[in-house]
Design a protein around this motif. Structure first.
Motif, PDB file in Angstrom:
ATOM      1  N   ASP A 125     -10.080  68.604 -14.464  1.00  0.00           N
ATOM      2  CA  ASP A 125     -11.462  68.740 -13.984  1.00  0.00           C
ATOM      3  C   ASP A 125     -11.512  69.232 -12.543  1.00  0.00           C
ATOM      4  O   ASP A 125     -12.431  69.958 -12.144  1.00  0.00           O
ATOM      5  N   ALA A 126     -10.530  68.817 -11.749  1.00  0.00           N
ATOM      6  CA  ALA A 126     -10.502  69.196 -10.333  1.00  0.00           C
ATOM      7  C   ALA A 126     -10.015  70.627 -10.123  1.00  0.00           C
ATOM      8  O   ALA A 126     -10.308  71.234  -9.086  1.00  0.00           O
ATOM      9  N   VAL A 127      -9.291  71.174 -11.095  1.00  0.00           N
ATOM     10  CA  VAL A 127      -8.683  72.494 -10.929  1.00  0.00           C
ATOM     11  C   VAL A 127      -9.404  73.579 -11.721  1.00  0.00           C
ATOM     12  O   VAL A 127      -9.815  74.614 -11.168  1.00  0.00           O
ATOM     13  N   TYR A 128      -9.561  73.379 -13.024  1.00  0.00           N
ATOM     14  CA  TYR A 128     -10.070  74.456 -13.881  1.00  0.00           C
ATOM     15  C   TYR A 128     -11.472  74.955 -13.499  1.00  0.00           C
ATOM     16  O   TYR A 128     -11.661  76.158 -13.265  1.00  0.00           O
ATOM     17  N   PRO A 129     -12.504  74.096 -13.470  1.00  0.00           N
ATOM     18  CA  PRO A 129     -13.853  74.634 -13.209  1.00  0.00           C
ATOM     19  C   PRO A 129     -13.985  75.365 -11.880  1.00  0.00           C
ATOM     20  O   PRO A 129     -14.518  76.487 -11.856  1.00  0.00           O
ATOM     21  N   PRO A 130     -13.494  74.803 -10.753  1.00  0.00           N
ATOM     22  CA  PRO A 130     -13.650  75.552  -9.498  1.00  0.00           C
ATOM     23  C   PRO A 130     -12.824  76.834  -9.466  1.00  0.00           C
ATOM     24  O   PRO A 130     -13.248  77.831  -8.866  1.00  0.00           O
ATOM     25  N   ALA A 146      -4.969  68.720  -2.625  1.00  0.00           N
ATOM     26  CA  ALA A 146      -6.337  68.222  -2.520  1.00  0.00           C
ATOM     27  C   ALA A 146      -6.929  67.987  -3.904  1.00  0.00           C
ATOM     28  O   ALA A 146      -7.690  67.027  -4.106  1.00  0.00           O
ATOM     29  N   CYS A 147      -6.592  68.840  -4.865  1.00  0.00           N
ATOM     30  CA  CYS A 147      -7.075  68.650  -6.239  1.00  0.00           C
ATOM     31  C   CYS A 147      -6.477  67.385  -6.849  1.00  0.00           C
ATOM     32  O   CYS A 147      -7.163  66.638  -7.553  1.00  0.00           O
ATOM     33  N   LEU A 148      -5.212  67.146  -6.589  1.00  0.00           N
ATOM     34  CA  LEU A 148      -4.576  65.917  -7.072  1.00  0.00           C
ATOM     35  C   LEU A 148      -5.257  64.698  -6.457  1.00  0.00           C
ATOM     36  O   LEU A 148      -5.546  63.718  -7.147  1.00  0.00           O
ATOM     37  N   ALA A 149      -5.516  64.768  -5.155  1.00  0.00           N
ATOM     38  CA  ALA A 149      -6.197  63.662  -4.476  1.00  0.00           C
ATOM     39  C   ALA A 149      -7.594  63.460  -5.036  1.00  0.00           C
ATOM     40  O   ALA A 149      -8.045  62.322  -5.213  1.00  0.00           O
ATOM     41  N   GLN A 150      -8.297  64.567  -5.306  1.00  0.00           N
ATOM     42  CA  GLN A 150      -9.633  64.457  -5.901  1.00  0.00           C
ATOM     43  C   GLN A 150      -9.582  63.766  -7.252  1.00  0.00           C
ATOM     44  O   GLN A 150     -10.505  63.024  -7.619  1.00  0.00           O
ATOM     45  N   ALA A 151      -8.492  63.990  -7.975  1.00  0.00           N
ATOM     46  CA  ALA A 151      -8.311  63.353  -9.284  1.00  0.00           C
ATOM     47  C   ALA A 151      -7.792  61.924  -9.150  1.00  0.00           C
ATOM     48  O   ALA A 151      -7.518  61.272 -10.163  1.00  0.00           O
ATOM     49  N   GLU A 152      -7.637  61.465  -7.910  1.00  0.00           N
ATOM     50  CA  GLU A 152      -7.131  60.124  -7.609  1.00  0.00           C
ATOM     51  C   GLU A 152      -5.687  59.951  -8.082  1.00  0.00           C
ATOM     52  O   GLU A 152      -5.281  58.897  -8.566  1.00  0.00           O
ATOM     53  N   ILE A 153      -4.910  61.028  -7.926  1.00  0.00           N
ATOM     54  CA  ILE A 153      -3.476  61.007  -8.198  1.00  0.00           C
ATOM     55  C   ILE A 153      -2.761  61.091  -6.856  1.00  0.00           C
ATOM     56  O   ILE A 153      -3.080  61.955  -6.034  1.00  0.00           O
ATOM     57  N   ASP A 154      -1.825  60.222  -6.625  1.00  0.00           N
ATOM     58  CA  ASP A 154      -1.088  60.212  -5.366  1.00  0.00           C
ATOM     59  C   ASP A 154      -0.360  61.541  -5.186  1.00  0.00           C
ATOM     60  O   ASP A 154       0.509  61.899  -5.992  1.00  0.00           O
ATOM     61  N   ALA A 155      -0.710  62.291  -4.159  1.00  0.00           N
ATOM     62  CA  ALA A 155      -0.096  63.596  -3.907  1.00  0.00           C
ATOM     63  C   ALA A 155       1.053  63.508  -2.910  1.00  0.00           C
ATOM     64  O   ALA A 155       1.658  64.532  -2.582  1.00  0.00           O
ATOM     65  N   ASN A 156       1.363  62.320  -2.440  1.00  0.00           N
ATOM     66  CA  ASN A 156       2.462  62.159  -1.493  1.00  0.00           C
ATOM     67  C   ASN A 156       3.770  62.589  -2.147  1.00  0.00           C
ATOM     68  O   ASN A 156       4.188  62.023  -3.153  1.00  0.00           O
ATOM     69  N   GLY A 157       4.398  63.601  -1.599  1.00  0.00           N
ATOM     70  CA  GLY A 157       5.651  64.101  -2.156  1.00  0.00           C
ATOM     71  C   GLY A 157       5.480  65.313  -3.051  1.00  0.00           C
ATOM     72  O   GLY A 157       6.472  65.907  -3.484  1.00  0.00           O
ATOM     73  N   PHE A 158       4.226  65.690  -3.323  1.00  0.00           N
ATOM     74  CA  PHE A 158       4.032  66.820  -4.233  1.00  0.00           C
ATOM     75  C   PHE A 158       4.572  68.122  -3.659  1.00  0.00           C
ATOM     76  O   PHE A 158       5.176  68.921  -4.382  1.00  0.00           O
ATOM     77  N   ALA A 159       4.356  68.383  -2.385  1.00  0.00           N
ATOM     78  CA  ALA A 159       4.808  69.642  -1.783  1.00  0.00           C
ATOM     79  C   ALA A 159       6.321  69.806  -1.946  1.00  0.00           C
ATOM     80  O   ALA A 159       6.798  70.877  -2.329  1.00  0.00           O
ATOM     81  N   ALA A 160       7.068  68.742  -1.667  1.00  0.00           N
ATOM     82  CA  ALA A 160       8.522  68.808  -1.826  1.00  0.00           C
ATOM     83  C   ALA A 160       8.888  68.994  -3.296  1.00  0.00           C
ATOM     84  O   ALA A 160       9.807  69.749  -3.624  1.00  0.00           O
ATOM     85  N   PHE A 161       8.159  68.329  -4.167  1.00  0.00           N
ATOM     86  CA  PHE A 161       8.394  68.451  -5.614  1.00  0.00           C
ATOM     87  C   PHE A 161       8.145  69.887  -6.072  1.00  0.00           C
ATOM     88  O   PHE A 161       8.934  70.460  -6.834  1.00  0.00           O
ATOM     89  N   ALA A 162       7.033  70.477  -5.605  1.00  0.00           N
ATOM     90  CA  ALA A 162       6.657  71.828  -6.027  1.00  0.00           C
ATOM     91  C   ALA A 162       7.642  72.879  -5.539  1.00  0.00           C
ATOM     92  O   ALA A 162       7.756  73.953  -6.148  1.00  0.00           O
ATOM     93  N   GLN A 163       8.346  72.588  -4.467  1.00  0.00           N
ATOM     94  CA  GLN A 163       9.298  73.542  -3.911  1.00  0.00           C
ATOM     95  C   GLN A 163      10.741  73.230  -4.316  1.00  0.00           C
ATOM     96  O   GLN A 163      11.625  74.060  -4.103  1.00  0.00           O
ATOM     97  N   GLY A 164      10.941  72.041  -4.904  1.00  0.00           N
ATOM     98  CA  GLY A 164      12.294  71.619  -5.270  1.00  0.00           C
ATOM     99  C   GLY A 164      12.440  71.320  -6.745  1.00  0.00           C
ATOM    100  O   GLY A 164      12.467  72.218  -7.587  1.00  0.00           O
ATOM    101  N   GLU A 165      12.514  70.027  -7.058  1.00  0.00           N
ATOM    102  CA  GLU A 165      12.757  69.605  -8.436  1.00  0.00           C
ATOM    103  C   GLU A 165      11.708  70.134  -9.407  1.00  0.00           C
ATOM    104  O   GLU A 165      12.025  70.609 -10.504  1.00  0.00           O
ATOM    105  N   GLY A 166      10.449  70.048  -9.018  1.00  0.00           N
ATOM    106  CA  GLY A 166       9.387  70.501  -9.909  1.00  0.00           C
ATOM    107  C   GLY A 166       9.467  71.988 -10.181  1.00  0.00           C
ATOM    108  O   GLY A 166       9.253  72.438 -11.319  1.00  0.00           O
ATOM    109  N   ARG A 167       9.774  72.780  -9.144  1.00  0.00           N
ATOM    110  CA  ARG A 167       9.935  74.222  -9.317  1.00  0.00           C
ATOM    111  C   ARG A 167      11.115  74.524 -10.244  1.00  0.00           C
ATOM    112  O   ARG A 167      11.023  75.379 -11.131  1.00  0.00           O
TER     113      ARG A 167
END
Length: 230
Positions: A125-130, A146-167
Motif C-alpha cells: 500500500d505504501a509503494v504501489y499506489p504512489p 520511508a515506505c517501510l516505515a510508513q508500513a510500520e516495518i522496522d527499516a533499521n538495517g535495510f540500506a545495508a541489506f539492500a546493498q549486501g545480502e538482500g542484493r
C-alpha cells in the motif's frame, strides 16, 4: 532459494514497476486472507528494454526511445488493459516517464517478508499506489526506507541489506527465473505448476481449496465477494 520451491502453498512473483502486478496485488492479498494462508511473495525485477525497448519522457514529452511502432502499441495496450482493473479498485495508474530500476523496492518485499510478514500488505500500500501516481522514486533507498516505515516495518538495517545480502539474494533469484520458465508478473507457482497472469486466480483458489468439483474457467473474478473479486 530455488525459483520453483517453497514451504508455502503458493509462490507469488511480483514487480513494483509492473502495472499488471499492481492490478493483481489486492485480489491476491484478498485470496490469501480468505483462505487463511501465507503465500511466499517474491520479487521478479523485469528487464523491460530486453523485450519492449526503452523510452524516456521529460515533462510529458518523449526525449529518448529505442522502441519500434509495434512495441509502442504493445506498451500502450498494456497500460489500457491494466488501468481498467486498477481503476475498479479505486487506484490511479499513470504511465511511467522512464523505465525504472525497481530492484531496491523489490528487495523491500524480501525485507518485509523476513522482518514483519504481517505488514507486507501495508508495504504494498505504501509503494504501489504512489509509484503509479508518479510520486515515488523507487530507485532511492531512503524513499524505500520511508515506505517501510510508513508500513510500520522496522527499516533499521535495510540500506545495508539492500546493498549486501538482500542484493545478492535478489540477483541470484533473478538468474534462476527465465531458466525455470518464469518470465513475467504476476506469476503464481505451486507444485511445479507456473501460471502467468491474474486471470489464473480462480484456478489457483480451486487448487488451494483441494480441487473440489470441476476446475474453473480462466477469469479475472475469483469469487462473489467484491473484496476478493475486484
Amino acid at each position: 532459494m530455488k525459483a520453483l520451491e517453497s514451504s508455502a502453498p503458493l509462490i507469488v512473483y511480483v514487480d513494483i514497476k509492473s502495472p499488471y502486478a499492481f492490478a493483481a496485488i489486492r485480489p491476491t492479498l484478498a485470496l490469501e486472507t480468505a483462505l487463511d494462508m501465507r503465500f511466499d511473495w517474491r520479487p521478479l525485477t523485469l528487464d523491460i528494454p530486453s523485450y519492449l525497448g526503452s523510452a524516456r519522457k521529460s515533462k510529458g514529452k518523449l526525449v529518448e526511445s529505442t522502441r519500434s511502432a509495434s512495441q509502442w502499441e504493445r506498451v500502450k495496450y498494456a497500460y489500457r488493459d491494466a488501468r481498467r482493473y486498477v481503476e475498479r479498485q479505486g487506484y490511479m495508474l499513470k504511465g511511467t516517464e522512464k523505465i525504472w530500476d525497481s530492484s531496491i523496492a523489490n528487495i523491500g518485499i524480501s525485507w518485509a517478508m523476513q522482518t514483519d510478514r504481517e505488514r507486507l500488505g501495508a508495504y504494498f500500500d505504501a509503494v504501489y499506489p504512489p509509484f503509479w501516481r508518479r510520486e515515488l522514486d523507487i530507485e532511492n533507498i531512503a524513499v524505500v526506507e520511508a515506505c517501510l516505515a510508513q508500513a510500520e516495518i522496522d527499516a533499521n538495517g535495510f540500506a545495508a541489506f539492500a546493498q549486501g545480502e538482500g542484493r545478492a539474494r535478489h540477483d541470484a533469484l533473478q538468474a534462476q527465473l527465465h531458466p525455470s520458465g518464469i518470465y513475467g508478473v504476476p506469476t503464481y507457482v505451486f507444485d511445479g505448476t507456473i501460471l502467468f497472469g491474474r486471470e489464473h486466480l480462480p484456478f489457483v483458489r480451486w487448487h488451494l481449496q483441494g480441487r473440489q468439483g470441476p476446475a474453473p474457467d480462466i477469469a479475472y473474478e475469483i469469487g462473489d465477494a467484491e473484496s476478493v473479486a475486484c
